[in-house]
Design an enzyme around this catalytic site. Structure first.
Site, short mmCIF file in Angstrom:
data_model
loop_
_atom_site.label_atom_id
_atom_site.label_comp_id
_atom_site.label_asym_id
_atom_site.label_seq_id
_atom_site.Cartn_x
_atom_site.Cartn_y
_atom_site.Cartn_z
N LYS A 1 -5.36 47.97 1.49
CA LYS A 1 -5.88 49.11 0.72
C LYS A 1 -6.91 49.91 1.50
O LYS A 1 -7.02 51.11 1.33
CB LYS A 1 -6.42 48.66 -0.63
N LYS B 1 6.87 45.18 -2.71
CA LYS B 1 6.58 44.67 -4.06
C LYS B 1 6.75 45.78 -5.11
O LYS B 1 6.35 46.92 -4.86
CB LYS B 1 5.13 44.17 -4.07
N LYS C 1 2.86 49.13 -9.98
CA LYS C 1 2.70 50.22 -10.94
C LYS C 1 2.20 51.50 -10.28
O LYS C 1 2.43 52.58 -10.79
CB LYS C 1 1.83 49.83 -12.14
P1 ATP Z 1 -1.38 48.24 -8.46
O1 ATP Z 1 -0.13 48.98 -8.13
O2 ATP Z 1 -2.37 49.04 -9.27
O3 ATP Z 1 -1.99 47.51 -7.29
P2 ATP Z 1 0.13 46.03 -9.44
O4 ATP Z 1 1.38 46.51 -10.09
O5 ATP Z 1 0.23 45.45 -8.09
O6 ATP Z 1 -0.96 47.14 -9.48
P3 ATP Z 1 -1.86 44.27 -10.61
O7 ATP Z 1 -2.62 44.83 -11.77
O8 ATP Z 1 -2.57 44.20 -9.30
O9 ATP Z 1 -0.47 44.99 -10.45
O10 ATP Z 1 -1.35 42.82 -10.97
C1 ATP Z 1 -1.31 42.22 -12.23
C2 ATP Z 1 -0.65 40.89 -12.13
O11 ATP Z 1 0.76 41.05 -11.93
C3 ATP Z 1 -1.12 40.02 -10.94
O12 ATP Z 1 -1.16 38.68 -11.34
C4 ATP Z 1 -0.07 40.23 -9.91
O13 ATP Z 1 0.03 39.14 -9.02
C5 ATP Z 1 1.18 40.35 -10.77
N1 ATP Z 1 2.19 41.18 -10.11
C6 ATP Z 1 2.03 42.44 -9.70
N2 ATP Z 1 3.15 42.93 -9.17
C7 ATP Z 1 4.05 41.90 -9.24
C8 ATP Z 1 5.43 41.77 -8.83
N3 ATP Z 1 6.06 42.78 -8.28
N4 ATP Z 1 6.04 40.60 -9.07
C9 ATP Z 1 5.39 39.56 -9.66
N5 ATP Z 1 4.11 39.63 -10.06
C10 ATP Z 1 3.44 40.78 -9.86
#
Ligand code: ATP
Ligand code: LTN
Length: 328
Positions: free
Chosen positions: A111, A192, A195
């Site tokens: 990041k 990955k 969101k």
């Molecule tokens: P951002 O895009 O804002 O970084 P994010 O989608 O990566 O957000 P987070 O809010 O950081 O999501 O994560 C929330 C939870 O969901 C964490 O426990 C993270 O490990 C899990 N998580 C996020 N993306 C995935 C994925 N693609 N598969 C499985 N678990 C996920």
């Protein structure tokens, strides 16, 4: 009873990856553990957020927790910023965490490379996360694999504090499911599903229109070849769809491979789209009923009062151990 705790950031509508990686595990284990689920809004501001969007994302995330099956009788549900003891505890922990260990965290490296003027909160973010966890003596932390490193750092921080000041915290462990630890982007299955991803076609949001969801799955990148076989290295697209299917049906990878032996990719994609649409249809219908309900506010009031008492007691204990203030 052992404790389980996790939080998600209100940085947008949550994805199928968030659901499978963390919320679903909370739902499945809520009878087994004393459960804590919160909205990590203080973590969200480590990256610039629009004020109105942030507010609405916070409420929406709480409604989604409930719509996904989180039972307010079995979980403490709360907003991180409504409990100031998290940041108080975090400061003491920061003073017991090395700059070097924070600068080595993978998420910080990724990041900080993407943002030229990144905040110092982006560096100290995992310490606040450690505070969120160890303030409650949580034993288990359901997360996707991308957050495992942060939970391991929370372990190190707890162990170090215990050694230096005497037993103060339970040492937590990540709780990572067998499948769906990392749901990948549908367009680029080497990335990955996230969101905040720019290409929305690769991401399934829990509040997406159902027809769009179906189209996204039918349009998912698949691999050359025709076999429906789990092979993350050579067939990342199909393997990702298998992971999604397995996570939502509780079938094993082997069973899915047998079910779809000699079937076309399009038939398998239709089956995946069916289970995803079925899952999110249920979530969306209860979400719409919950979003503007008074129930949410009373759940959050209870959650705040309950968790404040616990975190305050831990903060007072830490002050005592470290020698802060005037003492008792
Ligand atoms: P951002 O895009 O804002 O970084 P994010 O989608 O990566 O957000 P987070 O809010 O950081 O999501 O994560 C929330 C939870 O969901 C964490 O426990 C993270 O490990 C899990 N998580 C996020 N993306 C995935 C994925 N693609 N598969 C499985 N678990 C996920
Ligand atoms: N950093 C996590 C959110 C988070 C969290 C936590 C998860 C903040 N505090 C404590 C588990 C336990 C994320 O970005 N998903």
């Amino acid at each position: 009873m052992k404790k389980m705790l996790t939080g998600l950031q209100p940085t947008g509508v949550i994805t199928l990856g968030n659901y499978i990686g963390s919320i679903k595990q909370m739902v499945e284990n809520q009878n087994k553990y004393d459960s804590y689920l919160f909205v990590a809004d203080m973590h969200a501001i480590t990256i610039a957020q629009d004020k109105d969007e942030l507010r609405s994302n916070i409420r929406s995330l709480i409604a989604l927790y409930l719509a996904c099956g989180i039972d307010p009788q079995k979980n403490k549900i709360y907003i991180q910023s409504e409990n100031e003891y998290h940041t108080n505890i975090s400061w003491i922990l920061e003073c017991n965490t090395y700059f070097g260990e924070l600068s080595r965290m993978t998420q910080f490296k990724d990041k900080s490379l993407k943002n030229v003027n990144f905040s110092s909160g982006l560096l100290t973010y995992p310490v606040l996360m450690a505070a969120d966890i160890i303030a409650y003596d949580a034993h288990y932390v359901p997360v996707g694999i991308d957050q495992k490193q942060h939970v391991e750092l929370a372990r190190d921080i707890a162990e170090r504090f215990n050694k230096k000041y005497g037993e103060t915290f339970v040492v937590p462990a990540p709780l990572i499911s067998d499948n769906g630890t990392k749901i990948m982007d549908l367009v680029d299955p080497t990335k990955k599903m996230s969101k905040s991803s720019e290409n929305k076609k690769g991401t399934i949001l829990l509040l997406d229109d159902l027809n769009i969801t179906r189209k996204k799955i039918m349009g998912a990148t698949t691999d050359s070849g025709a076999e429906i076989k789990f092979d993350e290295e050579n067939k990342p697209g199909i393997s990702n769809l298998i992971n999604i299917y397995v996570s939502l049906t509780d079938k094993s990878i082997k069973e899915v491979e047998i079910m779809f032996k000699n079937k076309k990719y399009s038939e398998f994609k239709t089956a995946v789209a069916d289970v995803v649409v079925e899952t999110i249809t249920k979530i969306q219908s209860s979400y719409n009923k919950l979003l503007n309900s008074k129930e949410i506010d009373s759940i959050l009031d209870d959650g705040r009062e309950y968790t404040k008492k616990i975190a305050k007691a831990k903060f007072e204990l830490m002050k005592e151990k470290v020698g802060l203030g005037r003492g008792e």
